[in-house]
Motif scaffolding. Sequence first.
Motif, PDB file in Angstrom:
ATOM      1  N   GLU A 115      16.324 -12.706   1.827  1.00  0.00           N
ATOM      2  CA  GLU A 115      17.240 -12.896   0.710  1.00  0.00           C
ATOM      3  C   GLU A 115      18.249 -13.982   1.047  1.00  0.00           C
ATOM      4  O   GLU A 115      18.454 -14.339   2.199  1.00  0.00           O
ATOM      5  CB  GLU A 115      17.964 -11.594   0.379  1.00  0.00           C
ATOM      6  CG  GLU A 115      18.760 -11.028   1.541  1.00  0.00           C
ATOM      7  CD  GLU A 115      19.390  -9.695   1.211  1.00  0.00           C
ATOM      8  OE1 GLU A 115      19.320  -9.288   0.044  1.00  0.00           O
ATOM      9  OE2 GLU A 115      19.942  -9.058   2.123  1.00  0.00           O
TER      10      GLU A 115
ATOM     11  N   ALA B 210      11.010  -9.059   4.819  1.00  0.00           N
ATOM     12  CA  ALA B 210      11.805  -9.240   3.601  1.00  0.00           C
ATOM     13  C   ALA B 210      12.792 -10.378   3.841  1.00  0.00           C
ATOM     14  O   ALA B 210      13.093 -10.731   4.981  1.00  0.00           O
ATOM     15  CB  ALA B 210      12.544  -7.961   3.237  1.00  0.00           C
TER      16      ALA B 210
ATOM     17  N   ALA C 124       5.686  -8.280  -2.258  1.00  0.00           N
ATOM     18  CA  ALA C 124       6.652  -9.353  -2.433  1.00  0.00           C
ATOM     19  C   ALA C 124       7.578  -9.030  -3.602  1.00  0.00           C
ATOM     20  O   ALA C 124       7.173  -8.420  -4.590  1.00  0.00           O
ATOM     21  CB  ALA C 124       5.936 -10.680  -2.674  1.00  0.00           C
ATOM     22  N   ARG C 125       8.854  -9.467  -3.497  1.00  0.00           N
ATOM     23  CA  ARG C 125       9.826  -9.171  -4.541  1.00  0.00           C
ATOM     24  C   ARG C 125       9.533  -9.951  -5.810  1.00  0.00           C
ATOM     25  O   ARG C 125       9.029 -11.070  -5.770  1.00  0.00           O
ATOM     26  CB  ARG C 125      11.241  -9.514  -4.060  1.00  0.00           C
ATOM     27  CG  ARG C 125      11.813  -8.545  -3.077  1.00  0.00           C
ATOM     28  CD  ARG C 125      13.311  -8.719  -2.925  1.00  0.00           C
ATOM     29  NE  ARG C 125      13.677 -10.038  -2.437  1.00  0.00           N
ATOM     30  CZ  ARG C 125      14.371 -10.934  -3.128  1.00  0.00           C
ATOM     31  NH1 ARG C 125      14.774 -10.664  -4.347  1.00  0.00           N
ATOM     32  NH2 ARG C 125      14.673 -12.099  -2.610  1.00  0.00           N
TER      33      ARG C 125
ATOM     34  N   ARG D 237      15.452  -5.044  -4.882  1.00  0.00           N
ATOM     35  CA  ARG D 237      14.573  -3.879  -4.811  1.00  0.00           C
ATOM     36  C   ARG D 237      15.378  -2.599  -4.670  1.00  0.00           C
ATOM     37  O   ARG D 237      16.259  -2.498  -3.809  1.00  0.00           O
ATOM     38  CB  ARG D 237      13.585  -4.010  -3.662  1.00  0.00           C
ATOM     39  CG  ARG D 237      12.615  -2.831  -3.532  1.00  0.00           C
ATOM     40  CD  ARG D 237      11.346  -3.247  -2.851  1.00  0.00           C
ATOM     41  NE  ARG D 237      10.663  -4.299  -3.606  1.00  0.00           N
ATOM     42  CZ  ARG D 237       9.592  -4.954  -3.170  1.00  0.00           C
ATOM     43  NH1 ARG D 237       9.064  -4.657  -2.001  1.00  0.00           N
ATOM     44  NH2 ARG D 237       9.039  -5.903  -3.908  1.00  0.00           N
TER      45      ARG D 237
ATOM     46  N   SER E 102      18.221  -9.517  -2.418  1.00  0.00           N
ATOM     47  CA  SER E 102      17.242  -8.470  -2.704  1.00  0.00           C
ATOM     48  C   SER E 102      17.610  -7.696  -3.959  1.00  0.00           C
ATOM     49  O   SER E 102      18.758  -7.305  -4.156  1.00  0.00           O
ATOM     50  CB  SER E 102      17.146  -7.513  -1.523  1.00  0.00           C
ATOM     51  OG  SER E 102      16.212  -6.500  -1.795  1.00  0.00           O
TER      52      SER E 102
ATOM     53  N   SER F  17      11.121  -6.099   8.373  1.00  0.00           N
ATOM     54  CA  SER F  17      10.425  -5.096   7.570  1.00  0.00           C
ATOM     55  C   SER F  17      11.282  -4.699   6.387  1.00  0.00           C
ATOM     56  O   SER F  17      12.473  -5.010   6.329  1.00  0.00           O
ATOM     57  CB  SER F  17      10.091  -3.854   8.418  1.00  0.00           C
ATOM     58  OG  SER F  17      11.275  -3.280   8.950  1.00  0.00           O
ATOM     59  N   GLN F  18      10.658  -4.005   5.443  1.00  0.00           N
ATOM     60  CA  GLN F  18      11.376  -3.483   4.292  1.00  0.00           C
ATOM     61  C   GLN F  18      12.276  -2.333   4.734  1.00  0.00           C
ATOM     62  O   GLN F  18      12.144  -1.790   5.829  1.00  0.00           O
ATOM     63  CB  GLN F  18      10.390  -2.986   3.234  1.00  0.00           C
ATOM     64  CG  GLN F  18       9.413  -4.039   2.751  1.00  0.00           C
ATOM     65  CD  GLN F  18      10.038  -5.047   1.809  1.00  0.00           C
ATOM     66  OE1 GLN F  18      10.985  -4.734   1.106  1.00  0.00           O
ATOM     67  NE2 GLN F  18       9.501  -6.260   1.777  1.00  0.00           N
ATOM     68  N   SER F  19      13.195  -1.933   3.848  1.00  0.00           N
ATOM     69  CA  SER F  19      14.167  -0.911   4.205  1.00  0.00           C
ATOM     70  C   SER F  19      13.530   0.442   4.491  1.00  0.00           C
ATOM     71  O   SER F  19      14.117   1.265   5.199  1.00  0.00           O
ATOM     72  CB  SER F  19      15.202  -0.765   3.082  1.00  0.00           C
ATOM     73  OG  SER F  19      14.577  -0.375   1.880  1.00  0.00           O
TER      74      SER F  19
ATOM     75  N   ASP G 186      11.731  -3.408  -8.677  1.00  0.00           N
ATOM     76  CA  ASP G 186      12.465  -4.668  -8.571  1.00  0.00           C
ATOM     77  C   ASP G 186      13.196  -4.874  -9.891  1.00  0.00           C
ATOM     78  O   ASP G 186      12.572  -5.015 -10.942  1.00  0.00           O
ATOM     79  CB  ASP G 186      11.514  -5.843  -8.298  1.00  0.00           C
ATOM     80  CG  ASP G 186      11.015  -5.857  -6.864  1.00  0.00           C
ATOM     81  OD1 ASP G 186      11.530  -5.058  -6.062  1.00  0.00           O
ATOM     82  OD2 ASP G 186      10.117  -6.653  -6.545  1.00  0.00           O
TER      83      ASP G 186
END
Length: 638
Positions: A299, A297, A598-599, A562, A560, A239-241, A538
Amino acid sequence: MLQGAYSGLMLQLFRAAIYTILLADLPHPAHAELRAVLVGVSDYLTLDADLKGPANDVRLMAEALITRGIPATEITALTSDPTDLPAGVSIASPTKSAIILALNAMASRAQTGDTLVFYFSGHGAQAPDLTGDEGGGYDELLLPADAAGWKGNVGMVDNALLDDELQAWAQPLLTRGIKLVGLIDACHSDTAFRNLPGQGGVARGLGPQDLNIPDTIASAASAPNAPPLRGDFVFLYSSQSDQRSFEYPVGETQVWQGAFTRQLAATLRDSPTAPWAQVLAATAAAMQQGSTAQMPAGEGPMLDQNLFGTAAPQHWPIQNGNLQAGLLQGLNPGDQLSVYASAEGGAALLQVTLTDVAARSARLLALPANAAWAKLDQAAPPPPLQLAMPQLADPDDNSDYSKWRAALAPYVMKGGAADLSPIFTQGQIALAGPDGALDPAGPGSTPRIQAQQGENPTLAVERVLAAATHSLHLRRMFASLAGRNLTAHPALQLDWQRKATTDCVHHSRALAFDPAKGVAPCDQLWLGFQNVSGRDLDVSILYFNTDFSIAPIWPKQGLSNRLAAGESGRAGFQIDANAPPADEDILILAVPVEPGAARVDLTLLVDPATNRSFSSKPAPLLMIRQAVRIRPAQQGDE
């Protein structure tokens, strides 16, 4: 002229100051091995935080990795329930000491070129960083089975596995040319509840109150960031932060599994040659079709490679007739794409030519119902660069420019405005701007076309003008997409500093500085930037050299970029020791994104193959231009 780029930003799990500079090519053995350590913590020995899915996740991940070529005998599973694991898999308890032992054992057997996989399913958390290496923030934790609460006499969560420890384990392996894959199905969001109301899900993250971390514990003052990881790696997160990761009972069997692990394992099975970026995209797309409120996510420089380290083509998802990629991903009107029913590719459903391309999407017409993915087959040719009629700087110059005139002739404009103005000077060809000003920043500041070894004038002109075409059109694309800031409040707060030098070895302490006032060769410039927009951004930073080359400054190698609201980053670079006087530019680019989207990494457009044209369509892109004046040391120190 940019010499090198460095950067640092406190990210999440595994990501404490992880910014990448690729290693030089290392020799590889004839047969590279694949090994894995899989951890699943369902039962916690001290914490009241048991989960139901991790043990099932480990079984599923072991099966998926075996189908991808990892022998069962090269997999160690540390799990609360070792039943029904594939035959040949080694078994241990998921305590911290056992995890460290398994990681070290895997590392001791690894050879250059091998790939090591570390998978974790269980609870994650955060704790105050008492060393200051996280920039005054928090350490990210994975919680083994024997993790307990806060231990005040040592200032940490008892038996937690810290990101700093994982980084210290990883760097020696990367230095030896070993590739690392990290797959994490856990979260660290600060939340006091773990149930997902109305959906029967359980979140995999513990807050400070769950770990008895006192409210009075404060993070240490900022200290120098930990050394950056260097090498080939990819990390995928569930998951995202700012999100939580959940597990659910699945189907009629009601077997509990992590939402991320379930879809990831299916993608790994169904798409054996897809790169990690595509695996991540397919996993995310499948998760968003259900009730799962999380977006994975990823990277790392290996995002464009598969498990075996083989590069694979990029695919983009299609949703409701819209391709989920556009100008900011390097696509342009006239590009030809193939459309597929699955992320793996296979037989193409049809070929399409792009006509309507926006910043981050493209409209596709007359698609079959099962169209789900597309890849680029052939890029549209770039619009031609137009040159003004070549001029002679000195009428008394008797140099023979006949071959250069012939090489430039196909590019001389037939009408309209010129992009560049060729000027013959002292036996060389300078490429001035449309105004035709030669060396406005000092002798040599206008770029020259010089033949490299093995080149004739025609090849030299072709090479330099290709770089100029890409650089100029990339600038124009960003300018055309940049929106106006109607609030007069910048989205990013910038803090520029310079470390001056007179000998290119010793640098002064960092002092506040405006790069437009003049920097000298070997000076270092550092940029701190904070997201003050109130929404996720981003961020990408590009350096445009006077010779038309472009250097990505931030982020590094697929990591990443973001920044959540209030988060900050730091990037640095050094001016080349032999840089001539020049007026160059840095573009700081910020794309507002919705949580979980999405990044958008605009450093990917530095490669001319991924950006070939531009459009005047408006889009939410914020751009800050910073001029950099390079002058001799005695002027740069003013």
